[in-house]
Motif scaffolding. Structure first.
Motif, PDB file in Angstrom:
ATOM      1  N   HIS A  74       0.830  -1.211   0.000  1.00 17.44           N
ATOM      2  CA  HIS A  74       0.000   0.000   0.000  1.00 17.44           C
ATOM      3  C   HIS A  74       0.863   1.258   0.000  1.00 17.44           C
ATOM      4  N   HIS A  76       1.400   5.335  -2.077  1.00 18.24           N
ATOM      5  CA  HIS A  76       0.859   6.384  -2.972  1.00 18.24           C
ATOM      6  C   HIS A  76       1.994   7.320  -3.345  1.00 18.24           C
ATOM      7  N   LYS A 166      -9.386  -0.856  -5.762  1.00 20.39           N
ATOM      8  CA  LYS A 166      -9.587  -0.168  -4.475  1.00 20.39           C
ATOM      9  C   LYS A 166     -10.826   0.719  -4.516  1.00 20.39           C
ATOM     10  N   HIS A 255      -5.412  -0.488   5.364  1.00 19.89           N
ATOM     11  CA  HIS A 255      -5.085   0.288   6.573  1.00 19.89           C
ATOM     12  C   HIS A 255      -6.081   0.112   7.734  1.00 19.89           C
ATOM     13  N   ASP A 333       0.734   2.573   3.482  1.00 26.59           N
ATOM     14  CA  ASP A 333      -0.025   3.751   3.059  1.00 26.59           C
ATOM     15  C   ASP A 333       0.915   4.947   2.912  1.00 26.59           C
TER      16      ASP A 333
HETATM   17 ZN    ZN Z   1      -3.872   4.642   0.962  1.00 30.63          ZN
END
Ligand code: ZN
Ligand code: URP
Ligand code: ZN
Ligand code: ZN
Length: 511
Positions: A74, A76, A166, A255, A333
Protein backbone atom coordinates in the motif's frame (compact mmCIF):
# COMPACT_ATOMS: atom_id res chain seq x y z
CA UNK A 1 18.19 10.02 -19.70
CA UNK A 2 15.86 7.04 -19.52
CA UNK A 3 17.28 3.62 -20.34
CA UNK A 4 15.51 2.03 -23.34
CA UNK A 5 13.17 -0.63 -21.98
CA UNK A 6 14.79 -3.57 -23.77
CA UNK A 7 18.03 -2.91 -21.86
CA UNK A 8 16.36 -2.38 -18.52
CA UNK A 9 16.71 -5.02 -15.82
CA UNK A 10 19.71 -6.67 -17.44
CA UNK A 11 22.14 -6.90 -14.54
CA UNK A 12 25.68 -5.69 -15.13
CA UNK A 13 28.07 -8.59 -15.85
CA UNK A 14 30.07 -8.10 -12.66
CA UNK A 15 26.93 -8.46 -10.63
CA UNK A 16 24.78 -10.96 -12.47
CA UNK A 17 26.09 -13.89 -10.42
CA UNK A 18 25.69 -13.63 -6.69
CA UNK A 19 26.38 -16.20 -4.00
CA UNK A 20 25.23 -15.60 -0.44
CA UNK A 21 27.15 -17.83 1.95
CA UNK A 22 26.78 -18.86 5.55
CA UNK A 23 23.37 -17.41 6.41
CA UNK A 24 20.06 -18.80 7.59
CA UNK A 25 17.32 -18.79 4.96
CA UNK A 26 13.99 -17.76 6.46
CA UNK A 27 10.78 -18.45 4.57
CA UNK A 28 7.26 -18.11 5.93
CA UNK A 29 6.99 -21.82 6.73
CA UNK A 30 10.52 -22.88 7.60
CA UNK A 31 14.07 -21.71 8.21
CA UNK A 32 17.32 -23.55 7.49
CA UNK A 33 21.02 -22.92 6.96
CA UNK A 34 21.84 -22.77 3.26
CA UNK A 35 23.72 -20.81 0.65
CA UNK A 36 21.81 -19.02 -2.07
CA UNK A 37 23.05 -18.66 -5.63
CA UNK A 38 21.44 -16.18 -8.03
CA UNK A 39 22.04 -15.52 -11.68
CA UNK A 40 20.41 -13.07 -14.09
CA UNK A 41 17.85 -11.98 -11.53
CA UNK A 42 16.62 -15.47 -10.59
CA UNK A 43 17.42 -17.70 -7.61
CA UNK A 44 19.12 -20.71 -9.20
CA UNK A 45 20.31 -22.81 -6.26
CA UNK A 46 19.56 -23.05 -2.54
CA UNK A 47 21.49 -25.52 -0.43
CA UNK A 48 24.74 -26.55 1.20
CA UNK A 49 28.08 -26.98 -0.62
CA UNK A 50 26.74 -25.61 -3.87
CA UNK A 51 28.68 -26.05 -7.06
CA UNK A 52 28.35 -22.71 -8.79
CA UNK A 53 29.84 -21.13 -11.90
CA UNK A 54 32.94 -19.04 -11.30
CA UNK A 55 33.04 -15.29 -11.16
CA UNK A 56 30.18 -14.89 -8.73
CA UNK A 57 30.27 -12.05 -6.24
CA UNK A 58 30.24 -13.65 -2.78
CA UNK A 59 28.27 -12.07 0.05
CA UNK A 60 28.96 -13.25 3.59
CA UNK A 61 25.81 -13.79 5.67
CA UNK A 62 27.27 -15.51 8.73
CA UNK A 63 25.04 -14.84 11.74
CA UNK A 64 22.49 -13.17 9.47
CA UNK A 65 19.15 -14.11 7.98
CA UNK A 66 18.44 -14.43 4.26
CA UNK A 67 14.85 -13.33 3.72
CA UNK A 68 12.60 -12.59 0.73
CA UNK A 69 12.55 -8.87 0.01
CA UNK A 70 9.69 -7.01 1.62
CA UNK A 71 6.51 -6.28 -0.34
CA UNK A 72 4.71 -3.07 0.64
CA UNK A 73 1.09 -3.62 -0.36
CA UNK A 74 0.00 0.00 0.00
CA UNK A 75 1.78 3.11 -1.27
CA UNK A 76 0.86 6.38 -2.97
CA UNK A 77 3.94 7.76 -4.69
CA UNK A 78 3.47 11.22 -6.27
CA UNK A 79 -0.29 10.96 -5.74
CA UNK A 80 -2.20 14.06 -6.83
CA UNK A 81 -4.36 14.56 -3.72
CA UNK A 82 -6.10 17.31 -1.73
CA UNK A 83 -4.84 20.14 -3.91
CA UNK A 84 -1.22 19.02 -4.05
CA UNK A 85 0.94 16.04 -4.93
CA UNK A 86 2.67 13.55 -2.61
CA UNK A 87 6.32 14.54 -2.31
CA UNK A 88 7.91 11.08 -2.57
CA UNK A 89 7.74 10.24 -6.25
CA UNK A 90 8.28 6.82 -7.82
CA UNK A 91 12.05 7.37 -7.81
CA UNK A 92 12.58 8.70 -4.30
CA UNK A 93 9.90 6.43 -2.86
CA UNK A 94 11.23 3.19 -4.33
CA UNK A 95 14.80 4.18 -3.48
CA UNK A 96 13.69 4.60 0.14
CA UNK A 97 11.85 1.27 -0.04
CA UNK A 98 15.04 -0.52 -1.11
CA UNK A 99 17.05 1.22 1.64
CA UNK A 100 14.69 -0.40 4.14
CA UNK A 101 14.62 -3.90 2.68
CA UNK A 102 11.43 -3.59 0.62
CA UNK A 103 11.96 -4.79 -2.94
CA UNK A 104 8.45 -4.37 -4.30
CA UNK A 105 5.60 -1.92 -3.81
CA UNK A 106 1.99 -2.03 -4.89
CA UNK A 107 0.94 1.55 -5.55
CA UNK A 108 -2.51 2.97 -6.34
CA UNK A 109 -3.77 4.30 -9.64
CA UNK A 110 -6.67 6.53 -8.59
CA UNK A 111 -8.78 7.93 -11.45
CA UNK A 112 -10.59 11.18 -10.81
CA UNK A 113 -14.39 11.15 -10.85
CA UNK A 114 -15.49 10.78 -14.48
CA UNK A 115 -12.05 9.74 -15.73
CA UNK A 116 -11.56 6.57 -17.76
CA UNK A 117 -9.83 3.85 -15.75
CA UNK A 118 -7.69 2.85 -18.71
CA UNK A 119 -6.59 6.45 -19.21
CA UNK A 120 -5.66 6.72 -15.52
CA UNK A 121 -3.83 3.39 -15.68
CA UNK A 122 -1.78 4.58 -18.67
CA UNK A 123 -1.03 7.81 -16.83
CA UNK A 124 0.26 5.96 -13.76
CA UNK A 125 2.38 3.60 -15.86
CA UNK A 126 3.88 6.62 -17.64
CA UNK A 127 4.72 8.20 -14.28
CA UNK A 128 6.08 5.07 -12.66
CA UNK A 129 7.87 3.04 -15.35
CA UNK A 130 10.75 5.46 -16.00
CA UNK A 131 11.27 6.15 -12.28
CA UNK A 132 10.87 2.97 -10.24
CA UNK A 133 14.05 1.51 -8.76
CA UNK A 134 12.33 -1.72 -7.66
CA UNK A 135 9.57 -3.89 -9.06
CA UNK A 136 6.06 -2.56 -8.62
CA UNK A 137 2.45 -3.21 -9.39
CA UNK A 138 -0.76 -1.17 -9.14
CA UNK A 139 -4.12 -1.45 -7.49
CA UNK A 140 -6.63 0.45 -9.63
CA UNK A 141 -9.24 2.62 -7.91
CA UNK A 142 -12.95 2.41 -8.63
CA UNK A 143 -13.59 6.00 -7.62
CA UNK A 144 -16.91 6.41 -9.39
CA UNK A 145 -19.42 4.03 -10.89
CA UNK A 146 -21.09 3.82 -14.29
CA UNK A 147 -21.64 1.32 -17.07
CA UNK A 148 -18.45 2.50 -18.74
CA UNK A 149 -16.47 1.91 -15.54
CA UNK A 150 -17.91 -1.58 -15.29
CA UNK A 151 -16.86 -2.30 -18.90
CA UNK A 152 -13.36 -0.98 -18.26
CA UNK A 153 -12.89 -3.28 -15.26
CA UNK A 154 -12.57 -6.27 -17.55
CA UNK A 155 -10.08 -4.45 -19.79
CA UNK A 156 -7.92 -3.54 -16.79
CA UNK A 157 -8.22 -6.99 -15.25
CA UNK A 158 -7.84 -9.11 -18.37
CA UNK A 159 -5.42 -7.02 -20.41
CA UNK A 160 -3.44 -4.87 -17.99
CA UNK A 161 -2.33 -7.34 -15.33
CA UNK A 162 -4.37 -5.94 -12.43
CA UNK A 163 -6.21 -8.26 -10.01
CA UNK A 164 -7.03 -5.83 -7.16
CA UNK A 165 -9.29 -2.78 -7.19
CA UNK A 166 -9.59 -0.17 -4.48
CA UNK A 167 -12.82 1.47 -3.36
CA UNK A 168 -13.39 4.26 -0.86
CA UNK A 169 -16.20 4.45 1.68
CA UNK A 170 -14.84 7.87 2.75
CA UNK A 171 -13.79 11.10 0.95
CA UNK A 172 -17.38 12.09 0.25
CA UNK A 173 -17.86 13.82 -3.13
CA UNK A 174 -14.33 12.87 -4.18
CA UNK A 175 -13.72 9.12 -4.19
CA UNK A 176 -16.59 7.75 -2.06
CA UNK A 177 -18.94 5.12 -3.47
CA UNK A 178 -22.50 4.51 -2.23
CA UNK A 179 -23.45 1.09 -0.88
CA UNK A 180 -25.29 0.06 -4.07
CA UNK A 181 -22.21 1.01 -6.07
CA UNK A 182 -19.99 -1.07 -3.81
CA UNK A 183 -22.44 -3.92 -4.24
CA UNK A 184 -22.25 -3.70 -8.04
CA UNK A 185 -18.50 -3.25 -8.07
CA UNK A 186 -17.87 -6.21 -5.73
CA UNK A 187 -20.19 -8.34 -7.87
CA UNK A 188 -18.39 -7.36 -11.08
CA UNK A 189 -14.99 -8.03 -9.52
CA UNK A 190 -16.14 -11.42 -8.27
CA UNK A 191 -17.17 -12.34 -11.82
CA UNK A 192 -13.69 -11.40 -13.01
CA UNK A 193 -11.86 -13.15 -10.17
CA UNK A 194 -10.37 -9.87 -8.90
CA UNK A 195 -10.03 -8.78 -5.28
CA UNK A 196 -11.98 -5.78 -3.92
CA UNK A 197 -10.04 -3.56 -1.52
CA UNK A 198 -11.80 -1.02 0.69
CA UNK A 199 -10.83 2.09 2.58
CA UNK A 200 -13.41 1.59 5.32
CA UNK A 201 -14.70 4.73 7.04
CA UNK A 202 -18.21 6.16 6.96
CA UNK A 203 -17.80 9.25 4.78
CA UNK A 204 -21.27 10.67 5.52
CA UNK A 205 -20.68 10.61 9.27
CA UNK A 206 -17.22 12.15 8.85
CA UNK A 207 -18.77 15.01 6.85
CA UNK A 208 -21.37 15.71 9.57
CA UNK A 209 -18.86 15.48 12.42
CA UNK A 210 -16.51 17.78 10.53
CA UNK A 211 -19.14 20.52 10.23
CA UNK A 212 -19.88 20.27 13.95
CA UNK A 213 -16.20 20.44 14.95
CA UNK A 214 -15.49 23.46 12.75
CA UNK A 215 -18.57 25.22 14.15
CA UNK A 216 -17.18 24.57 17.63
CA UNK A 217 -13.94 26.25 16.58
CA UNK A 218 -11.92 23.02 16.65
CA UNK A 219 -9.81 23.56 13.54
CA UNK A 220 -6.49 21.89 14.52
CA UNK A 221 -5.32 18.35 13.70
CA UNK A 222 -7.13 17.01 16.79
CA UNK A 223 -10.32 17.86 14.87
CA UNK A 224 -9.29 15.40 12.15
CA UNK A 225 -9.13 12.62 14.73
CA UNK A 226 -12.41 13.55 16.41
CA UNK A 227 -14.26 13.74 13.10
CA UNK A 228 -13.59 10.06 12.48
CA UNK A 229 -13.54 8.03 15.71
CA UNK A 230 -13.06 4.27 15.91
CA UNK A 231 -16.70 3.30 15.49
CA UNK A 232 -16.82 5.22 12.19
CA UNK A 233 -14.12 2.86 10.94
CA UNK A 234 -15.58 -0.30 12.51
CA UNK A 235 -19.06 0.41 11.10
CA UNK A 236 -17.68 0.70 7.57
CA UNK A 237 -15.66 -2.51 7.92
CA UNK A 238 -18.78 -4.31 9.07
CA UNK A 239 -20.81 -2.83 6.19
CA UNK A 240 -18.20 -3.79 3.59
CA UNK A 241 -18.16 -7.34 4.95
CA UNK A 242 -21.96 -7.45 4.72
CA UNK A 243 -21.93 -6.20 1.11
CA UNK A 244 -19.19 -8.64 0.07
CA UNK A 245 -21.22 -11.42 1.66
CA UNK A 246 -24.28 -10.59 -0.46
CA UNK A 247 -22.34 -11.19 -3.66
CA UNK A 248 -20.04 -13.92 -2.32
CA UNK A 249 -16.88 -11.98 -3.02
CA UNK A 250 -13.64 -12.01 -1.05
CA UNK A 251 -12.71 -8.72 0.63
CA UNK A 252 -9.50 -6.96 1.64
CA UNK A 253 -9.57 -4.09 4.13
CA UNK A 254 -6.69 -1.65 3.72
CA UNK A 255 -5.08 0.29 6.57
CA UNK A 256 -6.84 -1.34 9.54
CA UNK A 257 -6.18 1.29 12.20
CA UNK A 258 -8.28 0.45 15.24
CA UNK A 259 -8.98 -2.39 17.61
CA UNK A 260 -12.71 -2.42 16.89
CA UNK A 261 -12.19 -2.44 13.11
CA UNK A 262 -9.73 -5.32 13.47
CA UNK A 263 -12.25 -7.14 15.67
CA UNK A 264 -14.82 -6.98 12.86
CA UNK A 265 -12.33 -8.72 10.58
CA UNK A 266 -11.50 -11.35 13.20
CA UNK A 267 -15.19 -12.03 13.73
CA UNK A 268 -15.85 -12.43 9.99
CA UNK A 269 -12.88 -14.79 9.63
CA UNK A 270 -14.24 -16.86 12.52
CA UNK A 271 -17.47 -17.12 10.53
CA UNK A 272 -15.45 -18.51 7.64
CA UNK A 273 -15.63 -15.45 5.40
CA UNK A 274 -12.82 -14.83 2.92
CA UNK A 275 -11.50 -11.55 4.26
CA UNK A 276 -8.03 -10.10 4.67
CA UNK A 277 -6.85 -7.23 6.88
CA UNK A 278 -3.84 -5.00 6.32
CA UNK A 279 -2.49 -2.99 9.25
CA UNK A 280 0.23 -0.49 8.35
CA UNK A 281 3.59 0.46 9.82
CA UNK A 282 2.21 3.73 11.21
CA UNK A 283 -0.56 1.97 13.11
CA UNK A 284 1.83 -0.66 14.46
CA UNK A 285 4.60 1.75 15.36
CA UNK A 286 2.98 4.90 16.76
CA UNK A 287 -0.40 6.19 17.94
CA UNK A 288 -2.96 8.97 17.82
CA UNK A 289 -1.88 10.77 21.00
CA UNK A 290 0.29 12.75 18.53
CA UNK A 291 -2.80 14.69 17.38
CA UNK A 292 -2.82 16.46 20.75
CA UNK A 293 0.85 17.48 20.49
CA UNK A 294 1.44 21.16 21.33
CA UNK A 295 3.31 21.79 18.07
CA UNK A 296 0.88 22.18 15.19
CA UNK A 297 3.29 20.76 12.61
CA UNK A 298 4.03 17.65 14.67
CA UNK A 299 0.31 16.95 15.04
CA UNK A 300 -0.41 17.72 11.36
CA UNK A 301 2.41 15.43 10.23
CA UNK A 302 0.43 12.50 11.69
CA UNK A 303 -2.80 13.36 9.87
CA UNK A 304 -3.94 10.41 7.80
CA UNK A 305 -7.20 8.61 7.26
CA UNK A 306 -8.32 6.59 9.10
CA UNK A 307 -6.41 8.33 11.88
CA UNK A 308 -3.96 6.76 14.25
CA UNK A 309 -5.83 5.86 17.42
CA UNK A 310 -5.24 7.63 20.74
CA UNK A 311 -5.70 4.37 22.69
CA UNK A 312 -2.00 3.56 23.27
CA UNK A 313 -2.69 -0.19 23.45
CA UNK A 314 -3.79 -0.20 19.79
CA UNK A 315 -0.40 -0.91 18.11
CA UNK A 316 0.29 -3.90 20.35
CA UNK A 317 -3.22 -5.23 19.82
CA UNK A 318 -2.92 -5.03 16.03
CA UNK A 319 0.46 -6.80 16.24
CA UNK A 320 -1.15 -9.60 18.31
CA UNK A 321 -3.74 -10.09 15.57
CA UNK A 322 -1.01 -10.15 12.93
CA UNK A 323 0.74 -12.82 14.96
CA UNK A 324 -2.29 -15.11 15.07
CA UNK A 325 -3.37 -14.55 11.44
CA UNK A 326 -6.52 -12.56 12.24
CA UNK A 327 -4.64 -9.97 10.17
CA UNK A 328 -2.44 -11.23 7.36
CA UNK A 329 0.05 -8.74 6.01
CA UNK A 330 1.40 -5.22 6.28
CA UNK A 331 1.59 -2.16 4.09
CA UNK A 332 2.40 1.45 4.89
CA UNK A 333 -0.02 3.75 3.06
CA UNK A 334 3.15 5.73 2.35
CA UNK A 335 1.77 9.08 1.13
CA UNK A 336 4.01 11.92 2.20
CA UNK A 337 3.63 15.68 2.26
CA UNK A 338 6.32 18.07 3.44
CA UNK A 339 5.70 20.71 6.08
CA UNK A 340 4.67 23.50 3.72
CA UNK A 341 2.12 21.15 2.12
CA UNK A 342 0.73 20.11 5.52
CA UNK A 343 0.52 23.85 6.31
CA UNK A 344 -2.19 24.22 3.65
CA UNK A 345 -4.47 23.28 6.53
CA UNK A 346 -3.03 25.49 9.24
CA UNK A 347 -6.44 27.07 9.96
CA UNK A 348 -8.64 24.16 8.96
CA UNK A 349 -7.84 20.48 9.55
CA UNK A 350 -9.89 19.42 6.51
CA UNK A 351 -7.26 21.06 4.29
CA UNK A 352 -4.26 19.20 5.76
CA UNK A 353 -3.21 16.70 3.07
CA UNK A 354 -3.77 13.23 4.50
CA UNK A 355 -0.82 10.86 4.62
CA UNK A 356 2.27 9.67 6.49
CA UNK A 357 5.57 7.93 5.76
CA UNK A 358 6.37 4.24 6.17
CA UNK A 359 7.91 2.64 3.09
CA UNK A 360 11.51 2.87 4.31
CA UNK A 361 10.92 1.87 7.92
CA UNK A 362 8.18 -0.77 7.76
CA UNK A 363 10.49 -3.78 7.95
CA UNK A 364 12.49 -2.48 10.91
CA UNK A 365 9.42 -1.20 12.78
CA UNK A 366 7.73 -4.59 12.44
CA UNK A 367 10.85 -6.42 13.54
CA UNK A 368 11.16 -4.13 16.57
CA UNK A 369 7.49 -4.14 17.58
CA UNK A 370 6.79 -7.72 16.50
CA UNK A 371 9.87 -9.91 16.74
CA UNK A 372 11.77 -8.11 19.51
CA UNK A 373 8.63 -8.23 21.67
CA UNK A 374 8.27 -11.99 21.15
CA UNK A 375 4.97 -11.71 19.28
CA UNK A 376 6.25 -12.87 15.87
CA UNK A 377 8.90 -15.46 15.12
CA UNK A 378 11.18 -14.89 12.16
CA UNK A 379 9.01 -17.01 9.83
CA UNK A 380 5.90 -15.04 10.73
CA UNK A 381 7.87 -11.85 10.16
CA UNK A 382 8.53 -13.01 6.60
CA UNK A 383 4.89 -14.03 6.19
CA UNK A 384 3.51 -10.62 7.18
CA UNK A 385 6.12 -8.52 5.38
CA UNK A 386 6.36 -10.48 2.12
CA UNK A 387 4.91 -13.97 1.56
CA UNK A 388 1.26 -13.31 2.35
CA UNK A 389 1.27 -10.26 0.09
CA UNK A 390 2.70 -12.38 -2.73
CA UNK A 391 -0.01 -15.01 -2.18
CA UNK A 392 -3.02 -12.71 -1.77
CA UNK A 393 -2.02 -10.59 -4.77
CA UNK A 394 -1.08 -13.67 -6.83
CA UNK A 395 2.65 -13.28 -7.36
CA UNK A 396 3.70 -16.36 -5.39
CA UNK A 397 6.15 -18.10 -5.72
CA UNK A 398 7.72 -15.61 -8.08
CA UNK A 399 7.84 -13.24 -5.10
CA UNK A 400 7.72 -13.82 -1.34
CA UNK A 401 9.97 -16.86 -1.00
CA UNK A 402 13.62 -17.90 -1.20
CA UNK A 403 13.30 -20.83 -3.57
CA UNK A 404 14.79 -22.00 -6.86
CA UNK A 405 13.07 -20.17 -9.71
CA UNK A 406 11.92 -17.18 -7.67
CA UNK A 407 12.95 -13.62 -8.44
CA UNK A 408 16.23 -12.63 -6.82
CA UNK A 409 14.65 -10.06 -4.50
CA UNK A 410 16.58 -10.97 -1.39
CA UNK A 411 17.63 -9.25 1.81
CA UNK A 412 20.47 -10.15 4.15
CA UNK A 413 18.91 -9.13 7.45
CA UNK A 414 20.91 -8.47 10.58
CA UNK A 415 18.67 -9.28 13.54
CA UNK A 416 21.21 -8.03 16.08
CA UNK A 417 22.09 -4.65 14.57
CA UNK A 418 20.17 -1.56 15.60
CA UNK A 419 19.49 1.75 13.96
CA UNK A 420 17.70 4.89 15.05
CA UNK A 421 15.10 6.20 12.63
CA UNK A 422 15.42 9.87 11.75
CA UNK A 423 14.42 12.34 9.07
CA UNK A 424 18.07 13.42 9.10
CA UNK A 425 19.19 10.07 7.69
CA UNK A 426 16.18 8.66 5.87
CA UNK A 427 16.10 8.50 2.06
CA UNK A 428 12.57 9.86 1.68
CA UNK A 429 11.89 13.32 0.27
CA UNK A 430 9.59 14.19 3.15
CA UNK A 431 11.00 16.41 5.93
CA UNK A 432 9.34 14.59 8.85
CA UNK A 433 9.40 11.01 10.07
CA UNK A 434 6.59 9.74 12.29
CA UNK A 435 9.03 7.18 13.78
CA UNK A 436 11.65 9.83 14.66
CA UNK A 437 14.02 8.60 17.39
CA UNK A 438 12.74 5.01 17.42
CA UNK A 439 15.57 2.54 17.94
CA UNK A 440 14.95 -0.58 15.92
CA UNK A 441 16.65 -3.92 16.12
CA UNK A 442 16.67 -5.59 12.72
CA UNK A 443 18.50 -3.85 9.92
CA UNK A 444 18.77 -4.70 6.21
CA UNK A 445 22.48 -5.20 5.65
CA UNK A 446 22.45 -6.07 1.96
CA UNK A 447 19.52 -5.67 -0.40
CA UNK A 448 19.30 -7.44 -3.75
CA UNK A 449 16.67 -6.30 -6.21
CA UNK A 450 16.14 -8.34 -9.35
CA UNK A 451 19.59 -9.90 -8.90
CA UNK A 452 21.43 -6.62 -8.39
CA UNK A 453 23.03 -5.49 -5.14
CA UNK A 454 21.37 -2.17 -4.43
CA UNK A 455 22.37 -1.72 -0.79
CA UNK A 456 25.74 -2.76 0.56
CA UNK A 457 27.96 -1.39 3.33
CA UNK A 458 25.40 1.29 4.03
CA UNK A 459 25.51 2.59 0.47
CA UNK A 460 22.67 2.63 -2.01
CA UNK A 461 23.30 1.90 -5.68
CA UNK A 462 19.87 2.15 -7.22
CA UNK A 463 19.01 2.93 -10.80
CA UNK A 464 16.05 4.86 -11.93
CA UNK A 465 13.72 2.83 -14.16
CA UNK A 466 15.33 -0.51 -13.25
CA UNK A 467 12.13 -1.81 -11.64
CA UNK A 468 9.60 -3.74 -13.66
CA UNK A 469 5.83 -3.63 -13.71
CA UNK A 470 4.63 -6.98 -12.37
CA UNK A 471 1.44 -8.33 -13.96
CA UNK A 472 -0.78 -10.21 -11.57
CA UNK A 473 -3.19 -12.83 -12.91
CA UNK A 474 -6.81 -13.10 -11.82
CA UNK A 475 -8.28 -15.74 -9.51
CA UNK A 476 -5.57 -15.68 -6.85
CA UNK A 477 -5.97 -19.08 -5.16
CA UNK A 478 -5.54 -17.44 -1.74
CA UNK A 479 -8.64 -15.33 -2.37
CA UNK A 480 -10.68 -17.46 -4.74
CA UNK A 481 -10.19 -21.15 -4.04
CA UNK A 482 -13.08 -21.22 -1.54
CA UNK A 483 -15.28 -18.73 -3.37
CA UNK A 484 -16.41 -20.86 -6.32
CA UNK A 485 -17.51 -23.74 -4.11
CA UNK A 486 -19.41 -21.29 -1.90
CA UNK A 487 -21.16 -20.00 -4.99
CA UNK A 488 -22.67 -23.48 -5.44
CA UNK A 489 -23.40 -24.08 -1.76
CA UNK A 490 -24.97 -20.65 -1.20
CA UNK A 491 -26.87 -20.35 -4.51
CA UNK A 492 -30.25 -18.60 -4.26
CA UNK A 493 -33.08 -21.08 -3.84
CA UNK A 494 -36.45 -20.96 -5.50
CA UNK A 495 -39.52 -22.91 -4.42
CA UNK A 496 -41.83 -24.34 -7.08
CA UNK A 497 -45.35 -24.29 -5.62
CA UNK A 498 -48.98 -24.16 -6.76
CA UNK A 499 -50.15 -20.61 -7.44
CA UNK A 500 -52.30 -18.69 -4.91
CA UNK A 501 -55.95 -18.98 -5.90
CA UNK A 502 -57.69 -16.78 -3.27
CA UNK A 503 -58.97 -13.18 -3.42
CA UNK A 504 -56.54 -10.27 -3.97
CA UNK A 505 -57.05 -6.86 -2.40
CA UNK A 506 -57.05 -4.04 -4.94
CA UNK A 507 -54.10 -1.61 -4.70
CA UNK A 508 -55.66 1.67 -3.54
CA UNK A 509 -52.74 3.78 -4.73
CA UNK A 510 -51.77 4.81 -1.20
CA UNK A 511 -48.08 5.72 -0.89
ZN1 ZN B 1 -3.87 4.64 0.96
O1 URP C 1 -4.45 9.48 4.67
C1 URP C 1 -4.27 8.68 3.76
N1 URP C 1 -4.49 7.43 4.02
N2 URP C 1 -3.85 9.11 2.55
C2 URP C 1 -3.73 8.36 1.40
C3 URP C 1 -5.03 8.05 0.74
C4 URP C 1 -5.73 6.89 1.43
O2 URP C 1 -6.79 7.06 1.99
O3 URP C 1 -5.22 5.78 1.42
ZN1 ZN D 1 -7.18 4.96 2.28
ZN1 ZN E 1 14.52 -2.82 20.91
Amino acid sequence: MTTPSKFRNVPKTAQNRLLIKGGKVVNSDTSFYADVYMEDGIIRQVGKDLITPGGAKVLDAKGKLIIPGGIDTHTHMQLPFMGTCAIDDFYQGTKAALAGGTTMIIDHCLPTRGQSLVEAYDQWRAWADPKVCCDYSLHVGITWWSESVQKELSVIAEEKGINSFKMFMAYKDVFMLQDFELYRAFAALKELGALPLVHAENGDIIAENTKKLLELGISGPEGHLQSRPEDVEAEAVNRAICIANQVNSPLYVVHVMSKSAADEISKARRQGKVIFGEPIAAGLGTDGTNYFHHEWLHAAAHVMGPPLRPDPTTPGYLMDLLANNDLQLTGTDHCTFKSEQKAMGKDDFTKIPNGVNGVEDRMSVIWEKGVETGKLDECRFVAVTSTNAAKIFNMYPRKGVIQVGSDADVVIWDPMATRVISKETHHQAVDFNIFEGMECHGVPLTVISNGRVVLEDGELHVSQGAGRFISRPLHAPEAYSRISQREKVNAYKRVDRDGYEGPIHKNTGQP
